[in-house]
Design a protein around this motif. Structure first.
Motif, PDB file in Angstrom:
ATOM      1  N   CYS A  33      -5.426  -0.380   3.023  1.00  0.00           N
ATOM      2  CA  CYS A  33      -5.866  -1.161   4.192  1.00  0.00           C
ATOM      3  C   CYS A  33      -7.317  -1.605   4.030  1.00  0.00           C
ATOM      4  O   CYS A  33      -7.674  -2.739   4.389  1.00  0.00           O
ATOM      5  CB  CYS A  33      -5.704  -0.336   5.468  1.00  0.00           C
ATOM      6  SG  CYS A  33      -3.990  -0.068   5.985  1.00  0.00           S
TER       7      CYS A  33
ATOM      8  N   PHE B 220      -1.755  -5.494  -0.991  1.00  0.00           N
ATOM      9  CA  PHE B 220      -0.824  -6.199  -0.104  1.00  0.00           C
ATOM     10  C   PHE B 220       0.627  -5.862  -0.460  1.00  0.00           C
ATOM     11  O   PHE B 220       1.468  -5.677   0.432  1.00  0.00           O
ATOM     12  CB  PHE B 220      -1.054  -7.706  -0.196  1.00  0.00           C
ATOM     13  CG  PHE B 220      -0.075  -8.514   0.614  1.00  0.00           C
ATOM     14  CD1 PHE B 220      -0.225  -8.630   1.987  1.00  0.00           C
ATOM     15  CD2 PHE B 220       1.005  -9.142   0.004  1.00  0.00           C
ATOM     16  CE1 PHE B 220       0.689  -9.367   2.740  1.00  0.00           C
ATOM     17  CE2 PHE B 220       1.914  -9.874   0.740  1.00  0.00           C
ATOM     18  CZ  PHE B 220       1.754  -9.988   2.117  1.00  0.00           C
ATOM     19  N   ILE B 221       0.923  -5.769  -1.743  1.00  0.00           N
ATOM     20  CA  ILE B 221       2.281  -5.414  -2.174  1.00  0.00           C
ATOM     21  C   ILE B 221       2.657  -4.029  -1.663  1.00  0.00           C
ATOM     22  O   ILE B 221       3.756  -3.816  -1.130  1.00  0.00           O
ATOM     23  CB  ILE B 221       2.386  -5.479  -3.707  1.00  0.00           C
ATOM     24  CG1 ILE B 221       2.294  -6.931  -4.182  1.00  0.00           C
ATOM     25  CG2 ILE B 221       3.691  -4.856  -4.190  1.00  0.00           C
ATOM     26  CD1 ILE B 221       2.231  -7.079  -5.692  1.00  0.00           C
ATOM     27  N   HIS B 222       1.738  -3.087  -1.798  1.00  0.00           N
ATOM     28  CA  HIS B 222       2.035  -1.724  -1.350  1.00  0.00           C
ATOM     29  C   HIS B 222       2.121  -1.634   0.172  1.00  0.00           C
ATOM     30  O   HIS B 222       2.970  -0.909   0.710  1.00  0.00           O
ATOM     31  CB  HIS B 222       0.969  -0.764  -1.873  1.00  0.00           C
ATOM     32  CG  HIS B 222       1.091  -0.472  -3.335  1.00  0.00           C
ATOM     33  ND1 HIS B 222       2.177   0.171  -3.880  1.00  0.00           N
ATOM     34  CD2 HIS B 222       0.268  -0.747  -4.379  1.00  0.00           C
ATOM     35  CE1 HIS B 222       2.021   0.292  -5.188  1.00  0.00           C
ATOM     36  NE2 HIS B 222       0.871  -0.258  -5.516  1.00  0.00           N
TER      37      HIS B 222
ATOM     38  N   SER C 151       3.064  -3.961   2.200  1.00  0.00           N
ATOM     39  CA  SER C 151       4.290  -4.615   2.678  1.00  0.00           C
ATOM     40  C   SER C 151       5.510  -3.711   2.536  1.00  0.00           C
ATOM     41  O   SER C 151       6.553  -3.975   3.143  1.00  0.00           O
ATOM     42  CB  SER C 151       4.518  -5.920   1.906  1.00  0.00           C
ATOM     43  OG  SER C 151       4.685  -5.669   0.526  1.00  0.00           O
ATOM     44  N   ASN C 152       5.379  -2.640   1.751  1.00  0.00           N
ATOM     45  CA  ASN C 152       6.489  -1.690   1.582  1.00  0.00           C
ATOM     46  C   ASN C 152       6.039  -0.252   1.851  1.00  0.00           C
ATOM     47  O   ASN C 152       6.616   0.686   1.305  1.00  0.00           O
ATOM     48  CB  ASN C 152       7.044  -1.774   0.150  1.00  0.00           C
ATOM     49  CG  ASN C 152       7.442  -3.176  -0.248  1.00  0.00           C
ATOM     50  OD1 ASN C 152       8.477  -3.681   0.144  1.00  0.00           O
ATOM     51  ND2 ASN C 152       6.608  -3.832  -1.045  1.00  0.00           N
ATOM     52  N   TRP C 153       5.022  -0.096   2.698  1.00  0.00           N
ATOM     53  CA  TRP C 153       4.397   1.221   2.814  1.00  0.00           C
ATOM     54  C   TRP C 153       5.328   2.274   3.421  1.00  0.00           C
ATOM     55  O   TRP C 153       5.273   3.448   3.040  1.00  0.00           O
ATOM     56  CB  TRP C 153       3.108   1.120   3.624  1.00  0.00           C
ATOM     57  CG  TRP C 153       3.299   0.897   5.099  1.00  0.00           C
ATOM     58  CD1 TRP C 153       3.432  -0.290   5.733  1.00  0.00           C
ATOM     59  CD2 TRP C 153       3.362   1.908   6.111  1.00  0.00           C
ATOM     60  NE1 TRP C 153       3.585  -0.107   7.084  1.00  0.00           N
ATOM     61  CE2 TRP C 153       3.541   1.237   7.345  1.00  0.00           C
ATOM     62  CE3 TRP C 153       3.290   3.299   6.108  1.00  0.00           C
ATOM     63  CZ2 TRP C 153       3.653   1.917   8.553  1.00  0.00           C
ATOM     64  CZ3 TRP C 153       3.400   3.980   7.313  1.00  0.00           C
ATOM     65  CH2 TRP C 153       3.576   3.294   8.514  1.00  0.00           C
TER      66      TRP C 153
ATOM     67  N   ARG D 192      11.030  -6.963  -6.189  1.00  0.00           N
ATOM     68  CA  ARG D 192      10.844  -7.668  -4.927  1.00  0.00           C
ATOM     69  C   ARG D 192       9.578  -8.524  -4.931  1.00  0.00           C
ATOM     70  O   ARG D 192       9.489  -9.502  -4.185  1.00  0.00           O
ATOM     71  CB  ARG D 192      10.789  -6.656  -3.777  1.00  0.00           C
ATOM     72  CG  ARG D 192      10.633  -7.277  -2.404  1.00  0.00           C
ATOM     73  CD  ARG D 192      10.554  -6.228  -1.314  1.00  0.00           C
ATOM     74  NE  ARG D 192      11.820  -5.530  -1.134  1.00  0.00           N
ATOM     75  CZ  ARG D 192      12.026  -4.622  -0.185  1.00  0.00           C
ATOM     76  NH1 ARG D 192      11.035  -4.289   0.640  1.00  0.00           N
ATOM     77  NH2 ARG D 192      13.203  -4.030  -0.076  1.00  0.00           N
ATOM     78  N   ASN D 193       8.607  -8.163  -5.760  1.00  0.00           N
ATOM     79  CA  ASN D 193       7.306  -8.848  -5.735  1.00  0.00           C
ATOM     80  C   ASN D 193       6.948  -9.433  -7.094  1.00  0.00           C
ATOM     81  O   ASN D 193       5.791  -9.381  -7.515  1.00  0.00           O
ATOM     82  CB  ASN D 193       6.213  -7.867  -5.293  1.00  0.00           C
ATOM     83  CG  ASN D 193       6.456  -7.285  -3.924  1.00  0.00           C
ATOM     84  OD1 ASN D 193       6.167  -7.902  -2.907  1.00  0.00           O
ATOM     85  ND2 ASN D 193       6.994  -6.071  -3.891  1.00  0.00           N
TER      86      ASN D 193
END
Length: 274
Positions: free
Chosen positions: A31, A152-154, A156-158, A174-175
């Motif tokens: 974050c 951002f990738i992490h 979005s799937n946190w 997925r990314n």
């Protein structure tokens, strides 16, 4: 004779769950990377759009006026506002280092990895480079951009990642597009460092170029996206290569293909011995 019974009170304090703390640090780190990275991006875009105010057109905008400040004034809040971009930049890198450190700890805590294994890890490579940008070098958006994409990738799937319900391969599939952009941005960082070193923009550009090139070479050997990006760039330049240089050009592409095949063999051997 009466016996005295000692009644022990239960400890009402809950024991801390180290795994939960690690997940919290991991989430906060990503974050920070995205949040402070976006704040720095706003200040950086503002800086770029007003380049004509601190660069002279007589020198083709290559000469920089170090005495110019966007926020003029000598009051205390002027100094704080001028200092904020540095805070945003470094806090974003600190967040990335925290998140990557947690990932590295969870991956390697139960084993005793060798230096070769550490250097071949993409997370370790990115953590070292983030530390390099944190300690030396001038602030720049293109150096921070790969970490913003990764975070951002992490994020979005946190939920799936913190619960352990999503594998890394699934996240990768997925990314794919974002990972490809991240690979291109890492190549842009390398080219920008070369340009900074040639133009002598910063006294640390040369050493940053040497260190970054060393780690980019590691990524080129172990990252499929770095290899795919290099082949993609060479593919776009194929029709511009003169015929007399075609044999050398083909050797370069064969070299990259050989690196990719070697990476696949290493991965297969690791899976067999796991």
């Amino acid at each position: 004779m009466t016996q005295v019974q000692i009644i022990r009170k239960k400890d009402l304090k809950k024991k801390r769950d180290p795994l939960k703390d690690q997940k919290t640090v991991w989430l906060v780190g990503h974050c920070m990377a995205v949040g402070f990275g976006l704040l720095f991006t706003v200040t950086y875009l503002f800086h770029v759009l007003l380049f004509y105010k601190y660069r002279s057109w007589k020198w083709l905008f290559l000469r920089f006026n170090k005495d110019y400040h966007f926020i003029a004034g000598n009051r205390w809040y002027h100094s704080i506002i001028r200092f904020l971009p540095r805070v945003f930049y470094r806090m974003a890198l600190v967040g990335s280092i925290l998140a990557l450190s947690v990932t590295m700890y969870q991956n390697w805590a139960s084993i005793n990895p060798q230096w070769y294994e550490m250097l071949s890890s993409e997370n370790f490579q990115m953590m070292i480079v983030a530390t390099l940008w944190l300690l030396v070098g001038r602030r720049s958006f293109y150096r921070l951009f790969p970490y913003m994409i990764l975070s951002f990738i992490h994020l979005s799937n946190w939920k799936e990642e913190t619960k352990g319900t999503m594998s890394s391969d699934k996240v990768t599939k997925r990314n794919v597009f974002l990972l490809r952009i991240m690979s291109y941005s890492e190549l842009v960082v390398l080219l920008a460092l070369v340009l900074d070193s040639v133009l002598l923009k910063d006294g640390t550009s040369g050493i940053c170029l040497v260190i970054y090139f060393a780690f980019y070479w590691l990524r080129f050997n172990f990252s499929p996206y770095a290899q795919a990006t290099a082949l993609d760039v060479l593919g776009h330049l194929d029709h511009h290569v003169p015929p007399k240089f075609r044999p050398q050009w083909d050797k370069i592409k064969e070299f990259i293909h050989a690196k990719d095949e070697a990476r696949i063999r290493r991965k297969g051997n690791i899976q067999k011995t796991a």
